[in-house]
Write a protein that holds these residues in place. Structure first.
Motif, PDB file in Angstrom:
ATOM      1  N   SER A 129     -26.125  14.780  24.342  1.00 31.43           N
ATOM      2  CA  SER A 129     -24.812  14.739  23.706  1.00 31.43           C
ATOM      3  C   SER A 129     -24.504  16.139  23.167  1.00 31.43           C
ATOM      4  CB  SER A 129     -24.799  13.724  22.563  1.00 31.43           C
ATOM      5  OG  SER A 129     -23.565  13.778  21.869  1.00 31.43           O
ATOM      6  N   PHE A 130     -23.290  16.617  23.467  1.00 35.65           N
ATOM      7  CA  PHE A 130     -22.852  17.929  22.989  1.00 35.65           C
ATOM      8  C   PHE A 130     -21.494  17.788  22.305  1.00 35.65           C
ATOM      9  CE2 PHE A 130     -25.631  18.940  26.549  1.00 35.65           C
ATOM     10  CZ  PHE A 130     -26.435  19.943  26.012  1.00 35.65           C
ATOM     11  N   SER A 131     -21.273  18.630  21.318  1.00 36.29           N
ATOM     12  CA  SER A 131     -19.970  18.711  20.669  1.00 36.29           C
ATOM     13  C   SER A 131     -19.708  20.162  20.273  1.00 36.29           C
ATOM     14  CB  SER A 131     -19.902  17.797  19.440  1.00 36.29           C
ATOM     15  OG  SER A 131     -20.801  18.236  18.442  1.00 36.29           O
ATOM     16  N   PHE A 132     -18.448  20.531  20.299  1.00 38.25           N
ATOM     17  CA  PHE A 132     -18.080  21.888  19.871  1.00 38.25           C
ATOM     18  C   PHE A 132     -16.725  21.826  19.176  1.00 38.25           C
ATOM     19  CE2 PHE A 132     -16.370  21.251  24.048  1.00 38.25           C
ATOM     20  CZ  PHE A 132     -15.136  21.895  24.066  1.00 38.25           C
ATOM     21  N   THR A 133     -16.560  22.702  18.224  1.00 34.02           N
ATOM     22  CA  THR A 133     -15.321  22.780  17.452  1.00 34.02           C
ATOM     23  C   THR A 133     -14.731  24.174  17.580  1.00 34.02           C
ATOM     24  OG1 THR A 133     -16.065  21.135  15.845  1.00 34.02           O
ATOM     25  CG2 THR A 133     -14.296  22.616  15.151  1.00 34.02           C
ATOM     26  N   ASN A 156       0.764  27.814  19.951  1.00 32.91           N
ATOM     27  CA  ASN A 156       2.010  27.544  19.233  1.00 32.91           C
ATOM     28  C   ASN A 156       2.184  28.533  18.078  1.00 32.91           C
ATOM     29  OD1 ASN A 156       1.421  26.300  16.435  1.00 32.91           O
ATOM     30  ND2 ASN A 156       0.030  25.158  17.773  1.00 32.91           N
ATOM     31  N   ARG A 157       3.405  28.580  17.540  1.00 27.71           N
ATOM     32  CA  ARG A 157       3.714  29.434  16.392  1.00 27.71           C
ATOM     33  C   ARG A 157       4.129  28.593  15.180  1.00 27.71           C
ATOM     34  NH1 ARG A 157       4.389  34.833  17.897  1.00 27.71           N
ATOM     35  NH2 ARG A 157       4.465  35.166  20.157  1.00 27.71           N
ATOM     36  N   GLU A 158       3.918  27.277  15.286  1.00 30.31           N
ATOM     37  CA  GLU A 158       4.336  26.396  14.208  1.00 30.31           C
ATOM     38  C   GLU A 158       3.257  26.238  13.137  1.00 30.31           C
ATOM     39  OE1 GLU A 158       5.324  22.760  16.072  1.00 30.31           O
ATOM     40  OE2 GLU A 158       7.041  23.579  17.193  1.00 30.31           O
ATOM     41  N   ASP A 159       2.001  26.327  13.534  1.00 29.62           N
ATOM     42  CA  ASP A 159       0.890  26.169  12.584  1.00 29.62           C
ATOM     43  C   ASP A 159       0.216  27.516  12.360  1.00 29.62           C
ATOM     44  OD1 ASP A 159       1.335  23.378  12.639  1.00 29.62           O
ATOM     45  OD2 ASP A 159       0.085  23.212  14.438  1.00 29.62           O
ATOM     46  N   THR A 160      -0.193  27.728  11.127  1.00 22.01           N
ATOM     47  CA  THR A 160      -0.945  28.953  10.853  1.00 22.01           C
ATOM     48  C   THR A 160      -2.421  28.788  11.180  1.00 22.01           C
ATOM     49  OG1 THR A 160      -1.239  28.285   8.548  1.00 22.01           O
ATOM     50  CG2 THR A 160       0.661  29.700   9.066  1.00 22.01           C
ATOM     51  N   GLU A 161      -2.900  27.546  11.141  1.00 20.93           N
ATOM     52  CA  GLU A 161      -4.289  27.290  11.503  1.00 20.93           C
ATOM     53  C   GLU A 161      -4.396  25.927  12.197  1.00 20.93           C
ATOM     54  OE1 GLU A 161      -7.037  26.804   8.287  1.00 20.93           O
ATOM     55  OE2 GLU A 161      -5.580  25.766   7.026  1.00 20.93           O
ATOM     56  N   ASP A 162      -5.419  25.820  12.988  1.00 19.81           N
ATOM     57  CA  ASP A 162      -5.621  24.569  13.709  1.00 19.81           C
ATOM     58  C   ASP A 162      -7.069  24.509  14.185  1.00 19.81           C
ATOM     59  OD1 ASP A 162      -5.150  22.131  14.867  1.00 19.81           O
ATOM     60  OD2 ASP A 162      -3.261  22.749  15.810  1.00 19.81           O
ATOM     61  N   SER A 163      -7.530  23.290  14.459  1.00 25.25           N
ATOM     62  CA  SER A 163      -8.892  23.104  14.979  1.00 25.25           C
ATOM     63  C   SER A 163      -8.920  21.874  15.870  1.00 25.25           C
ATOM     64  CB  SER A 163      -9.910  22.945  13.839  1.00 25.25           C
ATOM     65  OG  SER A 163      -9.688  21.743  13.142  1.00 25.25           O
ATOM     66  N   ALA A 164      -9.918  21.835  16.736  1.00 27.69           N
ATOM     67  CA  ALA A 164     -10.112  20.688  17.629  1.00 27.69           C
ATOM     68  C   ALA A 164     -11.596  20.577  17.938  1.00 27.69           C
ATOM     69  CB  ALA A 164      -9.305  20.854  18.909  1.00 27.69           C
ATOM     70  N   THR A 165     -12.057  19.333  18.048  1.00 26.36           N
ATOM     71  CA  THR A 165     -13.465  19.061  18.353  1.00 26.36           C
ATOM     72  C   THR A 165     -13.548  18.169  19.583  1.00 26.36           C
ATOM     73  OG1 THR A 165     -14.105  19.219  16.019  1.00 26.36           O
ATOM     74  CG2 THR A 165     -15.626  18.077  17.496  1.00 26.36           C
ATOM     75  N   HIS A 166     -14.501  18.492  20.432  1.00 27.73           N
ATOM     76  CA  HIS A 166     -14.697  17.715  21.654  1.00 27.73           C
ATOM     77  C   HIS A 166     -16.178  17.349  21.763  1.00 27.73           C
ATOM     78  CE1 HIS A 166     -14.006  16.073  25.538  1.00 27.73           C
ATOM     79  NE2 HIS A 166     -12.887  16.730  25.792  1.00 27.73           N
ATOM     80  N   SER A 167     -16.443  16.094  22.167  1.00 30.48           N
ATOM     81  CA  SER A 167     -17.818  15.623  22.363  1.00 30.48           C
ATOM     82  C   SER A 167     -17.959  15.047  23.765  1.00 30.48           C
ATOM     83  CB  SER A 167     -18.192  14.555  21.329  1.00 30.48           C
ATOM     84  OG  SER A 167     -18.106  15.068  20.012  1.00 30.48           O
ATOM     85  N   VAL A 168     -19.104  15.312  24.385  1.00 31.30           N
ATOM     86  CA  VAL A 168     -19.359  14.823  25.746  1.00 31.30           C
ATOM     87  C   VAL A 168     -20.822  14.414  25.880  1.00 31.30           C
ATOM     88  CG1 VAL A 168     -17.574  16.250  26.806  1.00 31.30           C
ATOM     89  CG2 VAL A 168     -19.904  17.138  26.597  1.00 31.30           C
ATOM     90  N   LEU A 169     -21.077  13.553  26.859  1.00 31.56           N
ATOM     91  CA  LEU A 169     -22.430  13.210  27.266  1.00 31.56           C
ATOM     92  C   LEU A 169     -22.686  13.818  28.629  1.00 31.56           C
ATOM     93  CD1 LEU A 169     -22.657   9.429  26.256  1.00 31.56           C
ATOM     94  CD2 LEU A 169     -23.811  11.335  25.141  1.00 31.56           C
ATOM     95  N   LEU A 170     -23.830  14.493  28.771  1.00 32.99           N
ATOM     96  CA  LEU A 170     -24.157  15.166  30.030  1.00 32.99           C
ATOM     97  C   LEU A 170     -25.568  14.799  30.477  1.00 32.99           C
ATOM     98  CD1 LEU A 170     -22.795  18.785  29.372  1.00 32.99           C
ATOM     99  CD2 LEU A 170     -21.686  16.948  30.648  1.00 32.99           C
TER     100      LEU A 170
END
Length: 239
Positions: free
Chosen positions: A150-154, A186-200
């Motif tokens: 299992s892997f995840s990255f932000t 985008n230019r609407e947010d000054t900051e943002d984040s996203a996290t993704h997880s997968v099984l390999l």
């Protein structure tokens, strides 16, 4: 008087001899009757020849006891073999399987990128690296053994100023092939984040890493929000 006493003694002796003969005769009759019996004998699994013809002290259930001992011994051998296989299976599942890591980009107020080509992200701040699968110099995880991982990255970025462009794309790579990605433009947010997880499913020696696409950047990572983690869910017993 003497004649009467002698007669009494003779009579007593005769009675004793007759009683002894009668007792012996009765036992002989019982034995002969048992040996000569043609029906089903009430011996169960006992040795009837032993029970009726042998001397006292013969173990009439020796054969049955021997069979019981052999059966018990074979059951114990079978149980031991099953326990051995179970122990090996447990060692296969748990032994040498503590593989896990988590690391973060070091805090920085400026931007990582942009670059003219895709660049692997090096997560230097390691908080866990069991099994030593993660190499912070390369930012790459190399599978110590085959298994399901299992892997995840932000991906986090902070433009810092209203109206500035958030522009990044981060993707997870397995052996030079893209398996997952997150992005922002985008230019609407000054900051943002996203996290993704997968099984390999990985074979021993397979490599997994995170890269930043060319022309993109990650900015304002002052609290180590950009992270990369992984662990072994379970091993493959046959590679």
């Amino acid at each position: 008087m003497k004649f009467v006493a002698v007669s009494s003694l003779c009579l007593w002796g005769l009675l004793c001899v007759c009683a002894s003969v009668k007792a012996v005769g009765t036992l002989e009759l019982m034995r002969d009757a048992a040996v000569g019996w043609t029906g089903v004998l009430p011996c169960g699994k006992w040795d009837c020849e032993c029970a009726f013809n042998s001397q006292r002290g013969c173990c009439c259930v020796a054969n049955e006891m021997s069979m019981l001992e052999d059966h018990t011994f074979m059951r114990m051998v079978d149980m031991w073999e099953q326990l051995t296989r179970l122990d090996n299976d447990i060692k296969e599942v748990t032994g040498n399987n503590k593989i896990a890591f988590t690391a973060a980009m070091r805090s920085r107020s400026d931007c990582f990128g942009p670059f003219t080509s895709n660049v692997p992200i090096r997560y230097y701040a390691i908080s866990l690296n069991q099994g030593n699968g993660y190499n912070d110099a390369l930012g790459t995880f190399t599978a110590p053994r085959a298994g399901l991982y299992s892997f995840s990255f932000t991906a986090y970025s902070n433009a810092g100023v209203d109206g500035e462009r958030l522009y990044h794309k981060v993707q997870l790579i397995k052996n030079n092939e893209v398996v997952a990605s997150v992005w922002e433009d985008n230019r609407e947010d000054t900051e943002d984040s996203a996290t993704h997880s997968v099984l390999l499913s990985l074979r021993q020696g397979d490599q997994v890493y995170v890269e930043l696409l060319s022309g993109r950047s990650l900015c304002g990572n002052t609290k180590e929000y950009n992270r990369f983690s992984g662990y072994l869910v379970y091993p493959f017993t046959q590679e």
